[in-house]
Design an enzyme around this catalytic site. Structure first.
Site, mmCIF file in Angstrom:
data_model
loop_
_atom_site.group_PDB
_atom_site.id
_atom_site.type_symbol
_atom_site.label_atom_id
_atom_site.label_comp_id
_atom_site.label_asym_id
_atom_site.label_seq_id
_atom_site.Cartn_x
_atom_site.Cartn_y
_atom_site.Cartn_z
ATOM 1 C CD GLU A 141 89.851 -13.966 -33.350
ATOM 2 O OE1 GLU A 141 89.060 -13.232 -32.711
ATOM 3 O OE2 GLU A 141 90.788 -14.579 -32.822
ATOM 4 C CD GLU A 174 94.409 -12.848 -33.070
ATOM 5 O OE1 GLU A 174 93.921 -13.160 -31.947
ATOM 6 O OE2 GLU A 174 93.905 -12.017 -33.817
#
Length: 346
Positions: free
Chosen positions: A164, A275
């Site tokens: 991320e 995710e």
């Protein structure tokens, strides 16, 4: 299929068991990332290894159950960069810590599943962005040289270069990712998948439009090919895409998966959703099952997913997918039982 809790909507939102199109379906086995924040800080004292031999939960038992009873084929194993090096910026692995993480990877591999080695630092080290005033690209490459050297002989290991990234210069970030790819391949890991994450927390709804995907298209293997370089995307189903709320508001089809799949096809590339997830609520059972069902229709470019999360998370965690062991039997959370497991609804 065994599960926890009852819900009147469960049978309505079953997605069936036809997961043959997916290359991967699995879950994150968290714990070695505990204490890591979006600013790239990691308090390694908060780490809870998901292995009983280190005083944690039975991660091996969970993964064995997920493979044998749920048909999973993938586990993502997040770990903090600082944990790997004992808070020393550089490429040298701190063996007392690394041997514990290595044991988790080996436990994953023992199930026959593929295992993502995921450095969970948001493109940062203690607030500094990699290659943009923080760690140098060479320091980033060094940790990947060390990790790839350890895992180069395992074909089922996938290298997740960074969890991320956010709020950065996407052109410079692509250069940093290129350093990581070069390091992994040069260490001898020449055939494994490498995941390329974009900006805005590598959101599946923006990577195709925010410039980071375009920049990452230029990342190559050292020989100039792009074989086995896969885009890394995330997408939650709550109202702000944070994965911090129990309820879901979207199946992400229109805003994310449909345009992303078109962009991937136009560029001849593929992505892995590493995710996603939602709470064990009626709204999430509805929308999460719908998302999985739609993703099956675009499995030519979406290789599959690993949802968030099991491992060292308690069963009270808002997005828990941690199964419960009752005697000798494991019982799944509703999101796993009805939506995420390849055997869902069986």
């Amino acid at each position: 299929m065994k599960f926890l809790a009852s819900t009147t909507v469960a049978l309505i939102y079953m997605v069936g068991s036809a997961f043959a199109q997916f290359r991967y379906a699995g879950v994150n086995i968290a714990g070695f990332d505990f204490g890591c924040g979006t600013d790239g800080t990691c308090d390694i004292t908060q780490v809870v290894p998901p292995l009983t031999q280190y005083g944690g939960p039975d991660g091996l038992g969970q993964m064995t159950h997920f493979v044998q009873n749920d048909g999973y084929s993938l586990f993502r194993l997040p770990v903090g960069w600082q944990y790997l090096t004992n808070n020393t910026l550089g490429g040298t692995l701190y063996q007392p810590n690394f041997e514990k993480y290595y044991a988790l990877v080996q436990a994953c591999l023992s199930t026959g599943a593929s295992c993502i080695v995921d450095v969970h630092n948001y493109a940062r080290w203690d607030g500094g962005i990699i290659g943009q005033g923080g760690p140098t690209n060479e320091q980033f490459a060094a940790i990947w040289t060390s990790l790839a050297t350890e895992f180069k002989s395992y074909n089922n290991v996938i290298f997740g270069t960074m969890n991320e990234p956010h709020d950065l210069n996407v052109t410079l970030w692509a250069e940093s990712v290129q350093y990581a790819v070069n390091a992994i391949r040069s260490a001898g890991a020449t055939s494994q998948l490498i995941l390329l994450p974009g900006d805005q927390y590598t959101s599946a709804a923006t990577i195709w439009s925010d410039g980071s995907g375009a920049a990452l298209l230029n990342v190559t293997n050292p020989d100039g090919t792009k074989t086995d370089l896969i885009f890394d995307v995330h997408k939650y189903l709550d109202y702000d895409n944070s994965g911090t709320h129990a309820n879901c508001t979207t199946n992400n089809t229109v805003e994310a998966w449909e345009p992303l799949s078109q962009w991937l096809r136009q560029n001849g590339r593929q992505a892995l959703n590493t995710e996603t997830g939602g709470g064990n609520t009626a709204s999430c059972l509805e929308y999460l099952c719908q998302q999985v069902a739609y993703q099956r229709t675009i499995a030519d470019v979406i290789l599959g997913y690993s949802s968030w999360a099991a491992g060292s998370f308690a069963t009270s965690y808002i997005l828990t997918e941690t199964p419960v062991l009752n005697g000798t039997e494991w019982y799944d959370q509703p999101t796993v039982a009805y939506c995420l497991a390849p055997t869902a609804g069986a």
